[in-house]
Design a protein around this motif. Sequence first.
Motif, PDB file in Angstrom:
ATOM      1  N   ASN A 175      36.355  33.209  38.235  1.00 57.80           N
ATOM      2  CA  ASN A 175      36.473  34.162  39.344  1.00 57.80           C
ATOM      3  C   ASN A 175      35.984  35.541  38.925  1.00 57.80           C
ATOM      4  OD1 ASN A 175      37.613  32.182  40.961  1.00 57.80           O
ATOM      5  ND2 ASN A 175      39.710  32.884  40.667  1.00 57.80           N
ATOM      6  N   ILE A 176      36.377  35.971  37.748  1.00 57.09           N
ATOM      7  CA  ILE A 176      35.984  37.297  37.250  1.00 57.09           C
ATOM      8  C   ILE A 176      34.466  37.372  37.112  1.00 57.09           C
ATOM      9  CG2 ILE A 176      36.053  38.792  35.204  1.00 57.09           C
ATOM     10  CD1 ILE A 176      39.039  37.891  34.938  1.00 57.09           C
ATOM     11  N   ARG A 177      33.870  36.360  36.513  1.00 55.31           N
ATOM     12  CA  ARG A 177      32.421  36.337  36.330  1.00 55.31           C
ATOM     13  C   ARG A 177      31.699  36.362  37.685  1.00 55.31           C
ATOM     14  NH1 ARG A 177      31.846  31.587  34.357  1.00 55.31           N
ATOM     15  NH2 ARG A 177      32.510  32.195  32.283  1.00 55.31           N
ATOM     16  N   THR A 178      32.173  35.533  38.618  1.00 53.73           N
ATOM     17  CA  THR A 178      31.558  35.457  39.943  1.00 53.73           C
ATOM     18  C   THR A 178      31.618  36.797  40.662  1.00 53.73           C
ATOM     19  OG1 THR A 178      32.088  33.111  40.129  1.00 53.73           O
ATOM     20  CG2 THR A 178      31.665  34.295  42.185  1.00 53.73           C
ATOM     21  N   ILE A 179      32.776  37.432  40.650  1.00 57.00           N
ATOM     22  CA  ILE A 179      32.931  38.722  41.325  1.00 57.00           C
ATOM     23  C   ILE A 179      32.067  39.783  40.669  1.00 57.00           C
ATOM     24  CG2 ILE A 179      34.567  40.586  41.833  1.00 57.00           C
ATOM     25  CD1 ILE A 179      36.701  38.308  42.184  1.00 57.00           C
ATOM     26  N   ARG A 180      32.030  39.798  39.344  1.00 52.15           N
ATOM     27  CA  ARG A 180      31.207  40.783  38.629  1.00 52.15           C
ATOM     28  C   ARG A 180      29.745  40.646  39.045  1.00 52.15           C
ATOM     29  NH1 ARG A 180      27.794  40.345  34.705  1.00 52.15           N
ATOM     30  NH2 ARG A 180      28.509  38.326  33.960  1.00 52.15           N
TER      31      ARG A 180
ATOM     32  N   PHE B 294      36.882  46.016  40.322  1.00 55.62           N
ATOM     33  CA  PHE B 294      36.244  45.217  41.362  1.00 55.62           C
ATOM     34  C   PHE B 294      36.758  45.568  42.761  1.00 55.62           C
ATOM     35  CE2 PHE B 294      35.993  41.761  37.888  1.00 55.62           C
ATOM     36  CZ  PHE B 294      34.784  42.235  37.434  1.00 55.62           C
ATOM     37  N   ASN B 295      37.794  46.398  42.808  1.00 55.94           N
ATOM     38  CA  ASN B 295      38.408  46.799  44.071  1.00 55.94           C
ATOM     39  C   ASN B 295      38.874  45.576  44.877  1.00 55.94           C
ATOM     40  OD1 ASN B 295      39.354  48.756  45.872  1.00 55.94           O
ATOM     41  ND2 ASN B 295      37.506  48.638  47.107  1.00 55.94           N
ATOM     42  N   VAL B 296      39.569  44.677  44.173  1.00 53.01           N
ATOM     43  CA  VAL B 296      40.136  43.487  44.794  1.00 53.01           C
ATOM     44  C   VAL B 296      41.584  43.353  44.359  1.00 53.01           C
ATOM     45  CG1 VAL B 296      37.944  42.230  44.920  1.00 53.01           C
ATOM     46  CG2 VAL B 296      39.429  41.913  42.939  1.00 53.01           C
ATOM     47  N   ASP B 297      42.361  42.633  45.144  1.00 56.38           N
ATOM     48  CA  ASP B 297      43.732  42.340  44.773  1.00 56.38           C
ATOM     49  C   ASP B 297      43.726  41.356  43.602  1.00 56.38           C
ATOM     50  OD1 ASP B 297      46.404  40.760  45.053  1.00 56.38           O
ATOM     51  OD2 ASP B 297      46.651  42.497  46.376  1.00 56.38           O
ATOM     52  N   ILE B 298      44.714  41.462  42.746  1.00 55.04           N
ATOM     53  CA  ILE B 298      44.802  40.554  41.602  1.00 55.04           C
ATOM     54  C   ILE B 298      44.825  39.107  42.074  1.00 55.04           C
ATOM     55  CG2 ILE B 298      46.336  39.754  39.756  1.00 55.04           C
ATOM     56  CD1 ILE B 298      46.988  42.659  39.177  1.00 55.04           C
TER      57      ILE B 298
END
Length: 73
Positions: free
Chosen positions: A15-20, A63-67
Motif C-alpha cells: 500500500n505504501i509503495r502504491t500510494i508513493r 501522503f495526506n491519507v488516513d492510517i
Amino acid sequence: MDRKYTRKASVIVDNIRTIRIQQGLSQDQVASTLGISQNAYSKLELGYSKLRVEQLICLSDVFNVDIKVLVKP
C-alpha cells in the motif's frame, strides 16, 4: 515469524509503495521526510526492515491519507 503477521506487513508495504508512486514521490523524497536514507526507506518498502508506528504516522501525514488507508487489506 508468524505467517499472518508477514502477510499483513506485506500488504502494508505494498500500500505504501502504491500510494508513493501514485503521488509521484521518489523514495528519496519520502525517506528525507522520515529522516532516514533512501536505502533504509527502500528496505522498508521491500519488507526487509520493520516499519515503526512513528514512521507509519509520518507516512500518513506525508501522503495526506488516513492510517487506515495504509493498513487496509
